[in-house]
Design an enzyme around this catalytic site. Sequence first.
Site, PDB file in Angstrom:
ATOM      1  N   VAL A   9       0.868  -1.174   0.000  1.00 48.05           N
ATOM      2  CA  VAL A   9       0.000   0.000   0.000  1.00 48.05           C
ATOM      3  C   VAL A   9       0.904   1.223   0.000  1.00 48.05           C
ATOM      4  O   VAL A   9       2.070   1.165   0.401  1.00 48.05           O
ATOM      5  CB  VAL A   9      -0.974   0.032   1.203  1.00 48.05           C
ATOM      6  CG1 VAL A   9      -2.022  -1.071   1.067  1.00 48.05           C
ATOM      7  CG2 VAL A   9      -0.249  -0.083   2.525  1.00 48.05           C
ATOM      8  N   SER A  10       0.360   2.350  -0.439  1.00 53.58           N
ATOM      9  CA  SER A  10       1.181   3.544  -0.660  1.00 53.58           C
ATOM     10  C   SER A  10       1.423   4.390   0.583  1.00 53.58           C
ATOM     11  O   SER A  10       2.373   5.150   0.626  1.00 53.58           O
ATOM     12  CB  SER A  10       0.540   4.421  -1.731  1.00 53.58           C
ATOM     13  OG  SER A  10       0.451   3.691  -2.930  1.00 53.58           O
ATOM     14  N   THR A  11       0.554   4.298   1.572  1.00 48.46           N
ATOM     15  CA  THR A  11       0.739   5.115   2.775  1.00 48.46           C
ATOM     16  C   THR A  11       0.535   4.265   4.018  1.00 48.46           C
ATOM     17  O   THR A  11      -0.132   3.226   3.979  1.00 48.46           O
ATOM     18  CB  THR A  11      -0.266   6.284   2.832  1.00 48.46           C
ATOM     19  OG1 THR A  11      -1.575   5.768   3.034  1.00 48.46           O
ATOM     20  CG2 THR A  11      -0.228   7.129   1.562  1.00 48.46           C
ATOM     21  N   GLN A  14      -3.112   3.406   4.957  1.00 48.04           N
ATOM     22  CA  GLN A  14      -3.868   2.404   4.215  1.00 48.04           C
ATOM     23  C   GLN A  14      -3.646   1.031   4.836  1.00 48.04           C
ATOM     24  O   GLN A  14      -2.645   0.774   5.489  1.00 48.04           O
ATOM     25  CB  GLN A  14      -3.442   2.387   2.750  1.00 48.04           C
ATOM     26  CG  GLN A  14      -3.835   3.638   2.005  1.00 48.04           C
ATOM     27  CD  GLN A  14      -3.299   3.628   0.579  1.00 48.04           C
ATOM     28  OE1 GLN A  14      -2.130   3.340   0.354  1.00 48.04           O
ATOM     29  NE2 GLN A  14      -4.162   3.960  -0.367  1.00 48.04           N
ATOM     30  N   THR A  39       5.225   4.273  -0.689  1.00 50.05           N
ATOM     31  CA  THR A  39       4.846   4.630  -2.041  1.00 50.05           C
ATOM     32  C   THR A  39       5.641   3.784  -3.031  1.00 50.05           C
ATOM     33  O   THR A  39       6.773   3.406  -2.754  1.00 50.05           O
ATOM     34  CB  THR A  39       5.087   6.133  -2.312  1.00 50.05           C
ATOM     35  OG1 THR A  39       4.767   6.398  -3.667  1.00 50.05           O
ATOM     36  CG2 THR A  39       6.511   6.521  -2.055  1.00 50.05           C
TER      37      THR A  39
END
Length: 105
Positions: A9-11, A14, A39
């Site tokens: 996941v990017s952050t 999340q 990220t």
Amino acid sequence: MRTFGYARVSTSQQSLDLQSNALLEAGVERRRIFTDKVTGKDLDRQGLQDLKVKVERGDLILVKKLDRLGRDTADMIQLIKYFDEVGVAVRFMDDGISTEGTMGK
């Protein structure tokens, strides 16, 4: 053949749950699921680096979606090429894409 999973996941806000649960349902053992909460542009993805060390010729890596593995198209191609060179197949569960067998190549 062993099956591994990779989720990203990017952050940090999340959740990896959706991807991890899909990998578990597909039969990947929890100890063989590698994850990153960064990220895709971040080059330091420790989970991906750990996965690259663990896999061996004949293994399979499951990834829920194509965009979860690479930062961009060039990175994706480089990773697929790396795994192919070491004899590891990659299957993207939601996209119906796999590097297994002659059709995948």
